[in-house]
Scaffold this motif. Structure first.
Motif, short mmCIF file in Angstrom:
data_model
loop_
_atom_site.label_atom_id
_atom_site.label_comp_id
_atom_site.label_asym_id
_atom_site.label_seq_id
_atom_site.Cartn_x
_atom_site.Cartn_y
_atom_site.Cartn_z
N THR A 144 -39.55 18.56 43.67
CA THR A 144 -40.33 19.92 43.70
C THR A 144 -42.21 19.80 43.09
N LYS A 145 -42.68 20.34 43.32
CA LYS A 145 -44.03 20.88 44.09
C LYS A 145 -44.21 22.73 42.86
N LEU A 146 -45.02 21.88 41.81
CA LEU A 146 -46.23 23.40 41.19
C LEU A 146 -47.17 23.41 41.24
N GLU A 147 -47.89 24.10 42.64
CA GLU A 147 -49.11 24.07 42.24
C GLU A 147 -49.77 25.27 41.95
N CYS B 75 -51.02 21.83 37.17
CA CYS B 75 -49.06 21.53 37.92
C CYS B 75 -48.42 20.67 37.96
N GLY B 76 -47.45 20.15 38.84
CA GLY B 76 -46.32 19.59 38.39
C GLY B 76 -45.94 19.14 39.74
N LEU C 130 -40.76 21.73 30.55
CA LEU C 130 -41.59 21.54 29.94
C LEU C 130 -43.07 21.99 30.77
N ILE C 131 -42.54 21.14 32.18
CA ILE C 131 -43.92 21.49 32.59
C ILE C 131 -43.80 22.76 33.50
N GLU C 132 -42.70 23.25 33.78
CA GLU C 132 -43.03 24.03 34.60
C GLU C 132 -43.66 25.66 33.75
N GLN C 133 -42.71 25.50 32.03
CA GLN C 133 -43.49 26.89 30.71
C GLN C 133 -45.05 26.24 30.84
#
Length: 318
Positions: free
Chosen positions: A315-318, A74-75, A62-65
């Motif tokens: 994993t890091k989402l920026e 971001c996550g 869900l964070i990726e979506q």
């Protein structure tokens, strides 16, 4: 005046049932803050950083979506569950690189997010720390309310400075956050360290609301462990209490020796097998408890000396 950036840090563990609605609500609040005057702050940019603390459900998916839908979300994803406090530290460590003010709030939004604009206003007025403080505990059960109040009183008696009815809903300035992150111990009890930072503080009061979906991630067992961590991380008072208890036991033992000698001189028979056994069991229990408390502190020292990382980011989402 330069543009200010606000980052809301959200620790999340198995929050698939409520995460999406919570993030959308927080985005709306950030949009309201960004479009209004904030006591001298000309412009505010805002984003959200969610730290997935090793969830076993669809939280990370869900964070990726959410990130794909809105780049402001971001996550960070832990390789496993490291705990709520570690998730907060990881989020603050990442967010402080670009943020001027940081708000931490749990994913269930039981702490009132509508108070965030008030926090921002207090920050604009000069407060480096703004605590979210519950104005009542009517939503708690009698047991939880009583034990919480007892816990705060106990900590005060032990000399620990703590803000009553404040959990981890707060705003921190960049410099306050950087100062907090200078505390490198692994067993970090954040809500007990924050008052030690010494910056100017403010408070906003709110009423805690029931969880809309999902289950609490702090059952009774975890709450007890968390409370004990708070005591042993912030004070050595339990060790001193053991010392006092030992001194009292020694004085009682001396008194019993004097009593036995007096009875012997008077020619009286000393009875008391039962009392002797009770005393032995009592002192044995006290010794085991004392060893357990001392062992807890030694265990914490061992953890600190090893210098293991607080968490591992997968994993890091920026």
């Amino acid at each position: 005046m330069k543009t200010q950036k606000l980052t809301i840090v959200i620790p999340a563990y198995n929050e698939e049932e409520i995460l999406v609605s919570s993030v959308h609500r927080l985005i709306d609040i950030e949009d309201q803050i960004a479009t209004r005057s904030n006591q001298g702050l000309q412009e505010i940019r805002a984003d959200i950083l969610i730290v997935d603390d090793g969830s076993k459900d669809r939280t990370w998916e869900l964070i990726e979506q959410l990130h794909q839908e809105n780049s402001r979300v971001c996550g960070l994803r832990f390789s496993r569950n490291f705990g709520h406090q570690s998730a907060l530290i990881a989020g603050l460590t990442e967010a402080v690189k670009t943020a001027d003010m940081l708000v931490t709030i749990d994913a269930d939004l039981q702490d009132d997010p509508d108070k965030i604009p008030d926090m921002v206003n207090l920050y604009a007025a000069g407060d480096d720390l703004v605590y979210g403080v519950r104005n009542n505990r009517d939503s708690d059960s009698w047991f939880k309310r009583t034990t919480a109040q007892g816990y705060y009183r106990t900590l005060r008696l032990l000399g620990v400075e703590l803000v009553p009815n404040h959990a981890d809903f707060r705003l921190m300035s960049k410099r306050a956050t950087e100062t907090l992150l200078n505390y490198h111990e692994r067993n970090l009890f954040i809500r007990g360290i924050i008052p030690k930072l010494g910056f100017k503080t403010g408070q906003v009061e709110y009423k805690r609301t029931p969880r809309l979906a999902g289950e609490s991630k702090y059952p009774f067992k975890k709450m007890v462990a968390f409370a004990w961590d708070g005591i042993t991380s912030l004070t050595i008072a339990p060790i001193r209490l053991i010392l006092i208890l030992g001194m009292v036991a020694c004085l009682l033992a001396i008194g019993m020796v004097v009593y036995a000698v007096i009875l012997k001189i008077l020619g009286l028979t000393v009875h008391g097998w039962s009392s002797l056994m009770v005393s032995m069991w009592f002192l044995g229990g006290v010794q085991l408890i004392s060893l357990g408390v001392i062992g807890e502190y030694i265990g914490k020292l061992m953890t600190e000396i090893k210098g293991r990382p607080r968490y591992t980011i997968q994993t890091k989402l920026e």
